[in-house]
Design a protein around this motif. Structure first.
Motif, PDB file in Angstrom:
ATOM      1  N   VAL A  40      54.635  16.296  41.082  1.00 17.12           N
ATOM      2  CA  VAL A  40      53.873  16.661  42.266  1.00 17.12           C
ATOM      3  C   VAL A  40      52.586  17.324  41.813  1.00 17.12           C
ATOM      4  O   VAL A  40      52.589  18.158  40.900  1.00 17.12           O
ATOM      5  CB  VAL A  40      54.680  17.634  43.158  1.00 17.12           C
ATOM      6  CG1 VAL A  40      53.823  18.219  44.274  1.00 17.12           C
ATOM      7  CG2 VAL A  40      55.896  16.935  43.737  1.00 17.12           C
ATOM      8  N   ILE A  41      51.493  16.958  42.452  1.00 20.99           N
ATOM      9  CA  ILE A  41      50.238  17.682  42.292  1.00 20.99           C
ATOM     10  C   ILE A  41      50.229  18.707  43.419  1.00 20.99           C
ATOM     11  O   ILE A  41      50.237  18.346  44.599  1.00 20.99           O
ATOM     12  CB  ILE A  41      49.016  16.750  42.420  1.00 20.99           C
ATOM     13  CG1 ILE A  41      49.089  15.609  41.403  1.00 20.99           C
ATOM     14  CG2 ILE A  41      47.722  17.551  42.263  1.00 20.99           C
ATOM     15  CD1 ILE A  41      48.087  14.498  41.671  1.00 20.99           C
ATOM     16  N   ALA A  42      50.268  19.975  43.062  1.00 23.47           N
ATOM     17  CA  ALA A  42      50.315  21.045  44.057  1.00 23.47           C
ATOM     18  C   ALA A  42      49.104  21.955  43.892  1.00 23.47           C
ATOM     19  O   ALA A  42      48.570  22.089  42.781  1.00 23.47           O
ATOM     20  CB  ALA A  42      51.604  21.851  43.896  1.00 23.47           C
ATOM     21  N   THR A  43      48.697  22.574  44.982  1.00 23.03           N
ATOM     22  CA  THR A  43      47.600  23.527  44.882  1.00 23.03           C
ATOM     23  C   THR A  43      48.059  24.738  44.084  1.00 23.03           C
ATOM     24  O   THR A  43      49.208  25.147  44.168  1.00 23.03           O
ATOM     25  CB  THR A  43      47.124  23.991  46.270  1.00 23.03           C
ATOM     26  OG1 THR A  43      48.223  24.568  46.970  1.00 23.03           O
ATOM     27  CG2 THR A  43      46.541  22.835  47.066  1.00 23.03           C
ATOM     28  N   ARG A  77      48.520  22.729  40.034  1.00 21.96           N
ATOM     29  CA  ARG A  77      49.635  22.845  39.101  1.00 21.96           C
ATOM     30  C   ARG A  77      50.426  21.554  39.249  1.00 21.96           C
ATOM     31  O   ARG A  77      50.587  21.040  40.361  1.00 21.96           O
ATOM     32  CB  ARG A  77      50.481  24.081  39.370  1.00 21.96           C
ATOM     33  CG  ARG A  77      51.397  24.009  40.559  1.00 21.96           C
ATOM     34  CD  ARG A  77      52.250  25.267  40.790  1.00 21.96           C
ATOM     35  NE  ARG A  77      51.423  26.433  40.993  1.00 21.96           N
ATOM     36  CZ  ARG A  77      51.331  27.470  40.147  1.00 21.96           C
ATOM     37  NH1 ARG A  77      52.039  27.499  39.053  1.00 21.96           N
ATOM     38  NH2 ARG A  77      50.554  28.489  40.406  1.00 21.96           N
ATOM     39  N   LEU A  78      50.873  21.029  38.143  1.00 26.54           N
ATOM     40  CA  LEU A  78      51.764  19.870  38.164  1.00 26.54           C
ATOM     41  C   LEU A  78      53.171  20.410  38.050  1.00 26.54           C
ATOM     42  O   LEU A  78      53.462  21.238  37.180  1.00 26.54           O
ATOM     43  CB  LEU A  78      51.444  18.922  37.000  1.00 26.54           C
ATOM     44  CG  LEU A  78      50.008  18.390  36.955  1.00 26.54           C
ATOM     45  CD1 LEU A  78      49.843  17.434  35.785  1.00 26.54           C
ATOM     46  CD2 LEU A  78      49.634  17.723  38.260  1.00 26.54           C
ATOM     47  N   ARG A  79      54.038  19.952  38.939  1.00 30.28           N
ATOM     48  CA  ARG A  79      55.395  20.484  38.955  1.00 30.28           C
ATOM     49  C   ARG A  79      56.377  19.393  39.338  1.00 30.28           C
ATOM     50  O   ARG A  79      56.008  18.327  39.809  1.00 30.28           O
ATOM     51  CB  ARG A  79      55.498  21.663  39.920  1.00 30.28           C
ATOM     52  CG  ARG A  79      55.213  21.298  41.377  1.00 30.28           C
ATOM     53  CD  ARG A  79      55.591  22.437  42.294  1.00 30.28           C
ATOM     54  NE  ARG A  79      55.240  22.224  43.666  1.00 30.28           N
ATOM     55  CZ  ARG A  79      55.923  21.486  44.537  1.00 30.28           C
ATOM     56  NH1 ARG A  79      56.994  20.819  44.163  1.00 30.28           N
ATOM     57  NH2 ARG A  79      55.531  21.390  45.799  1.00 30.28           N
ATOM     58  N   ALA A  80      57.647  19.702  39.125  1.00 28.62           N
ATOM     59  CA  ALA A  80      58.714  18.774  39.500  1.00 28.62           C
ATOM     60  C   ALA A  80      58.774  18.637  41.022  1.00 28.62           C
ATOM     61  O   ALA A  80      58.332  19.523  41.763  1.00 28.62           O
ATOM     62  CB  ALA A  80      60.052  19.288  38.972  1.00 28.62           C
ATOM     63  N   ALA A 125      51.407  24.065  47.483  1.00 25.10           N
ATOM     64  CA  ALA A 125      51.606  23.009  48.487  1.00 25.10           C
ATOM     65  C   ALA A 125      51.312  21.640  47.878  1.00 25.10           C
ATOM     66  O   ALA A 125      50.318  21.469  47.173  1.00 25.10           O
ATOM     67  CB  ALA A 125      50.693  23.243  49.683  1.00 25.10           C
ATOM     68  N   PRO A 126      52.152  20.649  48.148  1.00 25.45           N
ATOM     69  CA  PRO A 126      51.920  19.306  47.610  1.00 25.45           C
ATOM     70  C   PRO A 126      50.653  18.678  48.188  1.00 25.45           C
ATOM     71  O   PRO A 126      50.433  18.716  49.401  1.00 25.45           O
ATOM     72  CB  PRO A 126      53.143  18.514  48.059  1.00 25.45           C
ATOM     73  CG  PRO A 126      54.136  19.506  48.530  1.00 25.45           C
ATOM     74  CD  PRO A 126      53.368  20.723  48.935  1.00 25.45           C
ATOM     75  N   ALA A 146      55.549  16.663  53.337  1.00 21.29           N
ATOM     76  CA  ALA A 146      54.165  16.375  52.952  1.00 21.29           C
ATOM     77  C   ALA A 146      53.996  14.904  52.583  1.00 21.29           C
ATOM     78  O   ALA A 146      53.060  14.243  53.047  1.00 21.29           O
ATOM     79  CB  ALA A 146      53.751  17.265  51.783  1.00 21.29           C
ATOM     80  N   PHE A 147      54.913  14.373  51.781  1.00 23.60           N
ATOM     81  CA  PHE A 147      54.777  12.979  51.354  1.00 23.60           C
ATOM     82  C   PHE A 147      55.029  12.008  52.501  1.00 23.60           C
ATOM     83  O   PHE A 147      54.401  10.961  52.583  1.00 23.60           O
ATOM     84  CB  PHE A 147      55.676  12.702  50.150  1.00 23.60           C
ATOM     85  CG  PHE A 147      55.147  13.350  48.901  1.00 23.60           C
ATOM     86  CD1 PHE A 147      54.065  12.811  48.235  1.00 23.60           C
ATOM     87  CD2 PHE A 147      55.694  14.529  48.427  1.00 23.60           C
ATOM     88  CE1 PHE A 147      53.539  13.420  47.106  1.00 23.60           C
ATOM     89  CE2 PHE A 147      55.182  15.152  47.300  1.00 23.60           C
ATOM     90  CZ  PHE A 147      54.104  14.598  46.635  1.00 23.60           C
ATOM     91  N   HIS A 148      55.894  12.376  53.398  1.00 24.04           N
ATOM     92  CA  HIS A 148      56.132  11.558  54.588  1.00 24.04           C
ATOM     93  C   HIS A 148      54.850  11.491  55.423  1.00 24.04           C
ATOM     94  O   HIS A 148      54.472  10.421  55.917  1.00 24.04           O
ATOM     95  CB  HIS A 148      57.294  12.149  55.397  1.00 24.04           C
ATOM     96  CG  HIS A 148      57.794  11.280  56.490  1.00 24.04           C
ATOM     97  ND1 HIS A 148      58.404  10.063  56.267  1.00 24.04           N
ATOM     98  CD2 HIS A 148      57.770  11.432  57.841  1.00 24.04           C
ATOM     99  CE1 HIS A 148      58.750   9.518  57.417  1.00 24.04           C
ATOM    100  NE2 HIS A 148      58.358  10.325  58.394  1.00 24.04           N
TER     101      HIS A 148
END
Length: 184
Positions: free
Chosen positions: A69-72, A12-15, A77-78, A23-25
């Motif tokens: 964000v590309i999330a599962t 899912r693509l989300r804000a 989860a990102p 996660a990004f860190h």
């Protein structure tokens, strides 16, 4: 049951949300992956990562130039991010960039996120062509774009410096007609 244009089979693509910072860190710890996406920067502190996540979550929404964000799909989860940029409304073109964290490579997340983003830009925002620049040493991304049906349109020689060397940038493009033939 309603369906969302932002949800595929796997992602899912989300804000962006403030809690995505962790996660990004963690993704930024893989220097080779960071280098393949754009450029390597000095490590950010946890405080900076949290502040940046909050700032991104509070950014004004732009219908054409955005970062998601590309999330599962299963647990939200990102796993990465995708953004649009270089918007040219006169000629109907745009570019995008994508990054998926190393632990999530080769699971189909990037390809699905790209297809969802292109569908939105072509059929909701009336763009007619997508472009992506890929560094010549990023074999996985080169293969991904070819597999998705992008056409290699050109190469800028020695235009990107990373890891002590100059590298080519490869330009890929896909028109709405090419997208429709393959995905619609």
């Amino acid at each position: 049951m309603t369906s969302s244009a932002w949800v595929g089979e796997r992602v899912r693509l989300r804000a962006k949300e403030p809690e995505d910072w962790e996660a990004f860190h963690a993704f930024d710890e893989d220097s080779d992956a960071v280098r393949s996406g754009w450029r390597l920067t000095p490590p950010a502190s946890v405080a900076r990562a949290k502040k940046t996540a909050i700032e991104h979550a509070e950014e004004e929404l732009d219908l054409d130039e955005f970062s998601l964000v590309i999330a599962t799909r299963t647990d939200n989860a990102p796993v990465g991010s995708i953004n649009t940029h270089a918007i040219d409304r006169v000629h109907g073109t745009f570019s995008y960039g994508i990054a998926v964290g190393t632990p999530h490579h080769r699971k189909g997340y990037a390809s699905e996120a790209i297809v969802l983003t292109l569908r939105y830009m072509f059929f909701e925002r009336r763009f007619q062509k997508a472009e992506a620049w890929v560094y010549g040493y990023n074999d996985a991304s080169l293969a991904l774009h070819r597999r998705l049906g992008f056409v290699e349109e050109g190469r800028r020689r020695r235009s990107h410096y990373a890891d002590g060397r100059y590298h080519d940038e490869v330009l890929f493009g896909m028109t709405i007609e090419e997208y429709t033939e393959r995905y619609a």
